[in-house]
Design an enzyme around this catalytic site. Structure first.
Site, PDB file in Angstrom:
ATOM      1  N   ARG A   1       0.847  -1.117   0.152  1.00 26.26           N
ATOM      2  CA  ARG A   1      -0.020   0.001  -0.030  1.00 26.26           C
ATOM      3  C   ARG A   1       0.827   1.312  -0.063  1.00 26.26           C
ATOM      4  O   ARG A   1       1.595   1.431   0.875  1.00 26.26           O
ATOM      5  CB  ARG A   1      -1.047  -0.083   1.006  1.00 26.26           C
ATOM      6  CG  ARG A   1      -1.776   1.212   1.377  1.00 26.26           C
ATOM      7  CD  ARG A   1      -2.837   1.054   2.476  1.00 26.26           C
ATOM      8  NE  ARG A   1      -3.617   2.371   2.537  1.00 26.26           N
ATOM      9  CZ  ARG A   1      -3.458   3.333   3.644  1.00 26.26           C
ATOM     10  NH1 ARG A   1      -2.658   2.811   4.653  1.00 26.26           N
ATOM     11  NH2 ARG A   1      -4.029   4.239   3.654  1.00 26.26           N
TER      12      ARG A   1
ATOM     13  N   HIS B   1      -2.623  11.071   0.714  1.00 23.58           N
ATOM     14  CA  HIS B   1      -2.383  10.669   2.305  1.00 23.58           C
ATOM     15  C   HIS B   1      -1.730  12.118   2.524  1.00 23.58           C
ATOM     16  O   HIS B   1      -0.481  12.110   2.971  1.00 23.58           O
ATOM     17  CB  HIS B   1      -1.345   9.515   2.181  1.00 23.58           C
ATOM     18  CG  HIS B   1      -1.114   8.905   3.665  1.00 23.58           C
ATOM     19  ND1 HIS B   1      -1.308   7.586   3.767  1.00 23.58           N
ATOM     20  CD2 HIS B   1      -0.618   9.564   4.893  1.00 23.58           C
ATOM     21  CE1 HIS B   1      -0.892   7.377   5.091  1.00 23.58           C
ATOM     22  NE2 HIS B   1      -0.520   8.397   5.755  1.00 23.58           N
TER      23      HIS B   1
ATOM     24  N   GLU C   1      -7.321   8.439   5.985  1.00 27.13           N
ATOM     25  CA  GLU C   1      -7.775   9.081   7.490  1.00 27.13           C
ATOM     26  C   GLU C   1      -8.195  10.729   7.342  1.00 27.13           C
ATOM     27  O   GLU C   1      -7.641  11.465   7.672  1.00 27.13           O
ATOM     28  CB  GLU C   1      -6.522   8.970   8.311  1.00 27.13           C
ATOM     29  CG  GLU C   1      -5.928   7.655   8.512  1.00 27.13           C
ATOM     30  CD  GLU C   1      -5.110   7.624   9.573  1.00 27.13           C
ATOM     31  OE1 GLU C   1      -4.331   8.600   9.897  1.00 27.13           O
ATOM     32  OE2 GLU C   1      -4.543   6.379   9.963  1.00 27.13           O
TER      33      GLU C   1
ATOM     34  N   ASN D   1      -7.954   1.760   9.896  1.00 23.62           N
ATOM     35  CA  ASN D   1      -6.317   1.834  10.424  1.00 23.62           C
ATOM     36  C   ASN D   1      -6.568   1.772  11.970  1.00 23.62           C
ATOM     37  O   ASN D   1      -7.507   2.477  12.542  1.00 23.62           O
ATOM     38  CB  ASN D   1      -6.005   3.274  10.021  1.00 23.62           C
ATOM     39  CG  ASN D   1      -5.412   3.139   8.819  1.00 23.62           C
ATOM     40  OD1 ASN D   1      -5.570   2.269   7.827  1.00 23.62           O
ATOM     41  ND2 ASN D   1      -4.977   4.488   8.049  1.00 23.62           N
TER      42      ASN D   1
ATOM     43  N   TYR E   1      -4.823   1.692  15.939  1.00 23.37           N
ATOM     44  CA  TYR E   1      -3.666   1.466  16.733  1.00 23.37           C
ATOM     45  C   TYR E   1      -3.904   1.452  18.152  1.00 23.37           C
ATOM     46  O   TYR E   1      -3.201   0.851  18.956  1.00 23.37           O
ATOM     47  CB  TYR E   1      -2.890   3.028  16.532  1.00 23.37           C
ATOM     48  CG  TYR E   1      -2.171   3.217  15.153  1.00 23.37           C
ATOM     49  CD1 TYR E   1      -0.833   2.583  15.032  1.00 23.37           C
ATOM     50  CD2 TYR E   1      -3.043   3.589  14.046  1.00 23.37           C
ATOM     51  CE1 TYR E   1      -0.251   2.614  13.548  1.00 23.37           C
ATOM     52  CE2 TYR E   1      -2.398   3.543  12.801  1.00 23.37           C
ATOM     53  CZ  TYR E   1      -1.097   3.076  12.652  1.00 23.37           C
ATOM     54  OH  TYR E   1      -0.682   3.274  11.242  1.00 23.37           O
TER      55      TYR E   1
ATOM     56  N   GLU F   1      -3.850  -0.018   8.084  1.00 23.85           N
ATOM     57  CA  GLU F   1      -2.566   0.239   8.786  1.00 23.85           C
ATOM     58  C   GLU F   1      -2.786  -0.374  10.178  1.00 23.85           C
ATOM     59  O   GLU F   1      -3.734  -0.151  10.997  1.00 23.85           O
ATOM     60  CB  GLU F   1      -2.548   1.719   9.037  1.00 23.85           C
ATOM     61  CG  GLU F   1      -1.951   2.511   7.865  1.00 23.85           C
ATOM     62  CD  GLU F   1      -1.609   3.916   7.874  1.00 23.85           C
ATOM     63  OE1 GLU F   1      -1.425   4.362   9.127  1.00 23.85           O
ATOM     64  OE2 GLU F   1      -1.980   4.744   7.158  1.00 23.85           O
TER      65      GLU F   1
END
Ligand code: IFM
Length: 481
Positions: A77, A121, A166, A295, A297, A372
């Site tokens: 990606r 991005h 995002e 994504n 985290y 991600e």
């Protein structure tokens, strides 16, 4: 106990973004982006770091493709730098920029690595910001034209297109809290940016399919896994709802349901009347998605704040003194239990399961991919018998536990088809500059030298076998050994 296995068609990859790795900021006809301007503004990034050189991927791309090949990933990606291929954000393309991506994409395909291309991005051409940036709907229209150009120029080489990465960050951090480029702190502008990013997604998805009727189209969202401080408190449940509206449903609503949530509009009515949403926009925003990129985290925990007009110290305003949580006064963010990564983010793999299962319940027919996931730690490069190694056991554990959490979501029925580790290599971590290392490859910035961390060796085992290796399986290894 048997190791968890994934089906042969499960897609394993790694991810990067153009401004974070390419460097060559003024080479090959590239124009300036908002991140060039922002990072060159004193005080904006840690240590004054910029993406001028980054990982020098612009020159070292062939070596990086070799690393991907050795890793054995199915997909890579990457993002296209809009100002590299169309320096002013509109008008003529830059043939040198297009040629760079054609070479890179062709090299990936030659190795059997499927290119997953993100169009945006965060590196908006500066000229477009000067004309209003994401607060202006002409930026959405320019983005659709850029997407159309890329589909035309690169469509034969790309496996799947992602419109935006995002948009939460682009809108709220870029125009609300100002900790990302362009560094504006205007709450109403942040909401306009939310809408124009949503519109840009819809217009671009449509433009790509007009050029390439069978194209795979997606968007990547950093959806927030939000938890109440007190699960039995109705007020805390309302706090979750408030944050969920801004963080998640502001994007999922228009993109998947064709509407902004009523509670979002009501909760921000004192900031904006949302008159930037024109008749017909929401139909344009809602385009079929082949897959939704997620994504993930860490988690967020919130509680209701009854401050009688006083602001909570933990209301999300952070270092800039401006909050990304537009219009919110009655919510505070609760410190999460550790352990933490070097970003200060808590490590909580169950948040990934919750997110994926929650999405599956709301949108049962929507395929998902984790686009991600990864962690920054203070890695140390050592010499082991003369061999350069990075023993990043905390990153290996992080990846292991999150891939397991993804597997649990699949067990619960979520149609999760892929996983991309963030990141292929250490890179420019935005406001943190080069101080945070997310890579499975270590980058020595002065020389550009790449070194496989233990996590890269471990990841290679995972992606080539489809079987989750134990955390201590970090020795250099080749398939068939
Ligand atoms: O480095 C970023 C990436 O650009 C977007 N998602 C989060 C990563 C870690 O902060």
């Amino acid at each position: 106990m048997n190791a968890r296995t994934f089906p042969a068609d499960f897609l394993w990859g790694t991810a990067t973004a153009a401004y974070q790795i390419e460097g060559a900021a003024t080479e090959g006809g590239r124009g300036p982006s908002i991140w060039d301007t922002y990072s060159h503004t004193p005080g904006r990034t840690q240590g004054g770091d910029t993406g001028d050189v980054a990982c020098d991927h612009y020159h070292r791309w062939a070596e990086d493709v070799d690393h991907l090949d050795r890793l054995g990933v199915d997909a890579y990606r990457l993002s296209i730098s809009w100002p590299r291929v169309q320096p002013g954000g509109s008008g003529p393309l830059n043939p040198e920029g297009v040629a760079f991506y054609r070479r890179l994409l062709q090299a990936l395909r030659d190795r059997g690595i499927r290119p997953y291309v993100t169009l945006y991005h965060w590196d908006l051409p500066q000229e477009l910001e000067d004309a209003g940036g994401w607060t202006d709907r002409r930026t959405s229209e320019a983005f659709a034209e850029y997407a159309r150009h890329m589909a035309t120029e690169l469509g034969d080489l790309v496996d799947a297109w992602t419109t935006l990465n995002e948009p939460w960050c682009s809108a709220y951090l870029g125009y609300g809290s100002g900790v990302h480029a362009p560094g504006r702190t205007e709450p109403a502008a942040a909401l306009a940016a939310v809408h124009h990013l949503n519109l840009a997604h819809g217009l671009a998805a449509r433009a790509i399919r007009e050029v390439l009727p069978g194209a795979q189209v997606s968007v990547t969202l950093n959806l927030h896994a939000i938890r109440p401080a007190d699960a039995s408190s109705a007020a805390d449940a309302e706090a979750v709802r408030t944050i969920d509206a801004l963080a998640n449903r502001a994007f999922l609503g228009p993109m998947l349901d064709g509407a902004y949530p009523q509670d979002l509009l009501a909760g921000t009515a004192h900031v904006s009347d949302w008159s930037f949403v024109h008749d017909g926009d929401l139909e344009l925003v809602r385009q079929p998605l082949d897959v939704l990129g997620v994504n993930y985290y860490s988690t967020v925990t919130v509680r209701h704040f009854a401050g009688d007009g006083e602001r909570s110290e933990n209301d999300g305003h952070g270092a800039s003194g401006h909050s990304p949580w537009i219009g919110v006064t009655d919510v505070e963010f609760v410190e999460q239990p550790g352990p933490y990564t070097a970003m200060g983010w808590n490590i909580e793999p169950s948040g990934l399961t919750d997110l994926l299962v929650g999405l599956h319940r709301t949108y049962p027919d929507l395929p998902l991919a984790v686009t991600e996931n990864g962690a920054a730690f203070d890695d140390e490069l050592v010499l082991d018998g003369g061999v350069r190694r990075v023993h990043d056991d905390r990153r290996v554990a992080y990846l292991h536990d999150h891939v397991e959490a993804l597997g649990v979501a699949r067990d619960a029925g979520a149609d999760v088809r892929g996983y991309f580790a963030w990141s292929l290599m250490d890179n420019f971590e935005w406001g943190y500059g080069y101080s945070r290392r997310f890579g499975i490859l270590h980058v020595d910035y002065p020389t550009g030298e790449r070194t496989w961390k233990d996590s890269a060796h471990w990841y290679r085992r995972l992606v080539t076998s489809g079987e989750l290796p134990p955390v201590d399986a970090v020795a250099p290894w080749s398939p068939g050994r």
